[in-house]
Scaffold this active site. Structure first.
Site, PDB file in Angstrom:
ATOM      1  N   GLY A 127       0.814  -1.211   0.000  1.00 55.44           N
ATOM      2  CA  GLY A 127       0.000   0.000   0.000  1.00 55.44           C
ATOM      3  C   GLY A 127       0.843   1.254   0.000  1.00 55.44           C
ATOM      4  N   GLY A 161       0.358   5.735   0.492  1.00 54.33           N
ATOM      5  CA  GLY A 161      -0.523   6.812   0.907  1.00 54.33           C
ATOM      6  C   GLY A 161       0.216   8.117   0.990  1.00 54.33           C
ATOM      7  N   GLY A 211       3.304   7.712   3.512  1.00 46.61           N
ATOM      8  CA  GLY A 211       4.387   6.764   3.340  1.00 46.61           C
ATOM      9  C   GLY A 211       3.958   5.530   2.569  1.00 46.61           C
ATOM     10  CB  THR A 212       5.730   3.046   0.811  1.00 45.21           C
ATOM     11  OG1 THR A 212       5.782   4.153  -0.079  1.00 45.21           O
ATOM     12  CG2 THR A 212       5.466   1.777   0.016  1.00 45.21           C
ATOM     13  CE  LYS A 247       1.962   4.679   8.429  1.00 43.73           C
ATOM     14  NZ  LYS A 247       0.668   5.384   8.531  1.00 43.73           N
ATOM     15  CG  ASP A 293      -7.262  10.528   7.033  1.00 34.07           C
ATOM     16  OD1 ASP A 293      -8.189  10.883   6.270  1.00 34.07           O
ATOM     17  OD2 ASP A 293      -6.166  10.128   6.624  1.00 34.07           O
TER      18      ASP A 293
END
Length: 428
Positions: free
Chosen positions: A95, A97, A100-101, A118, A213
């Site tokens: 994933g 975003g 970060g990754t 992450k 969020d």
């Protein structure tokens, strides 16, 4: 000489005029030196005061961050070299975003447990997003909150290690099951689980946490389809008596952000902002389930403003159209209709424009677990107005935003890799 003068009867008298002249010359030479020393002393004092003020401000600014990072000292800290080993040099991306990754990996201990790791993007300053997420997740312990295993913090290299969720995010789970028969009971259980997780953050966690969020991408599913709230990068820790939260910037994802987060004309940001986002997630679950059906429907519901078409169905008592499964028994159909209608009503209550009209998450859990008959149809929120008009209400009261080309009140499903937005209050 003194003896000679004394012997000759003359008194000795020093030359006073020459002595006075010498003193005057000395003082004249000393004046610029003394002036320079005085100016230097004043400059040193000013610099010292400035440094003291700056240090005091820096301590005050970093106080909350220092306090937050203390919450994570009991967590295991990993070196960046170990992080590379865990992820096999970052081989498996699961994933991406705005912060970060995320990589899949394994713990280096005997268990070899699967983990999600992450790597945060390099951030300026003191890494507030990293500290926020670390402190928030380390404080939270609940079945519907992602568990944190440890972290890495080596200068600009920052990573968070938490449990791996084999079924991925909620949006991915729904999209992959779109064409198959969805068990509405499963969707209902997911909605209840997320509600319980938020209720815990708002009421039972110490200190209380507002996520800011909540969206399908930040709800992860474990092997048993138990939902877990993740990604606390925008979260705010709140005092027990604190109801309204002061924000320096608007935060969240377009389509899920509560109106008051962008404009104080709608009220102050609080835990009710999470309630709004949760309501949009629940309605998104219903809308995503019927996306294909809506696009081909003769009533052309896809061209109507979301969730306006849901109100239209409720008014016509056509909730059964939301179910959309043609090959079920009459008894199953009745049960699913009740579940869908309950989720619909709860979602609509949660997205009320006025924060005070939204139920707290504790009440949301009660509504979901209670009887359908006890729920009333809530008044239509601002969505009943044309979307452009709704956005104009915000623009008329404040300066135009860089996001003005897209209504903040427009309901749309965002791509999985859609970045979370943070907009300075000076821009809106």
């Amino acid at each position: 000489l003194f003896i000679f003068l004394f012997a000759s009867g003359e008194k000795y008298a020093p030359d006073r005029s020459s002595t006075a002249g010498g003193k005057h010359n000395s003082l004249r030479k000393l004046k610029p030196i003394l002036g320079g020393l005085a100016a230097l002393a004043v400059l040193i004092i000013i610099v010292a005061i400035a440094l003291m003020v700056r240090a005091k401000n820096a301590r005050r600014k970093s106080y909350s961050n220092d306090e937050n990072i203390e919450a994570a000292v009991m967590l295991r800290r990993y070196s960046y070299e170990n992080v590379k080993k865990m992820t096999n040099s970052f081989a498996h991306v699961i994933g991406k975003g705005g912060f970060g990754t995320v990589y899949k990996g394994k713990l280096l201990d005997a268990s070899g447990r699967d983990i999600a790791l992450k790597i945060l993007n390099e951030s300026k300053g003191n890494g507030e997003d990293f500290i926020n997420e670390l402190a928030s997740m380390s404080r939270a312990s609940h079945v519907n909150i992602v568990s944190l295993f440890g972290f890495c913090y080596e200068g600009s290299k920052r990573a968070i290690i938490y449990e791996f969720m084999p079924n991925g995010s909620l949006d991915k789970f729904i999209s992959e099951n779109m064409s198959t028969k969805m068990d509405w009971k499963t969707l209902y259980n997911i909605a209840v689980g997320v509600a319980r997780g938020l209720e815990y953050l708002h009421n039972s966690c110490v200190p209380k946490i507002v996520h800011f969020d909540i969206k399908p991408q930040n709800i992860l599913m474990d092997g048993d389809l138990c939902p877990k709230i993740s990604d606390f990068g925008l979260a705010k820790l709140c005092n027990n008596k604190e109801s309204i939260i002061s924000l320096l910037d608007a935060r969240g994802t377009i389509g899920y952000i509560a109106p008051e987060v962008f404009s104080k004309n709608f009220g102050g940001a609080s835990h009710k902002s999470d309630v709004y986002s949760y309501g949009m997630v629940v309605l998104d679950m219903i809308g995503a389930k019927n996306k294909k059906r809506d696009e081909t429907s003769r009533s052309n519901k896809s061209s109507m403003n979301f969730p306006d078409w849901i109100y239209k169905d409720l008014e016509r008592k056509e909730t059964i159209r939301l179910v959309g499964d043609d090959h079920i028994t009459e008894e199953e159909e009745e049960e699913e209709e009740k579940i869908v209608k309950k989720m619909t009503l709860v979602g609509l209550w949660c997205i009320q424009t006025n924060p005070s009209d939204r139920p707290p998450m504790r009440k949301v859990v009660e509504m979901l677990e209670g009887s359908l008959e006890a729920l009333q149809v809530p008044p239509k929120p601002l969505f009943d107005l044309p979307l452009v008009t709704a956005w104009d209400i915000i623009k008329d009261s404040q300066e135009t935003s860089t996001l003005s080309t897209q209504s903040l009140l427009e309901r749309k499903t965002l791509p999985t890799d859609q970045d979370t937005v943070i907009v300075s209050k000076e821009m809106v």
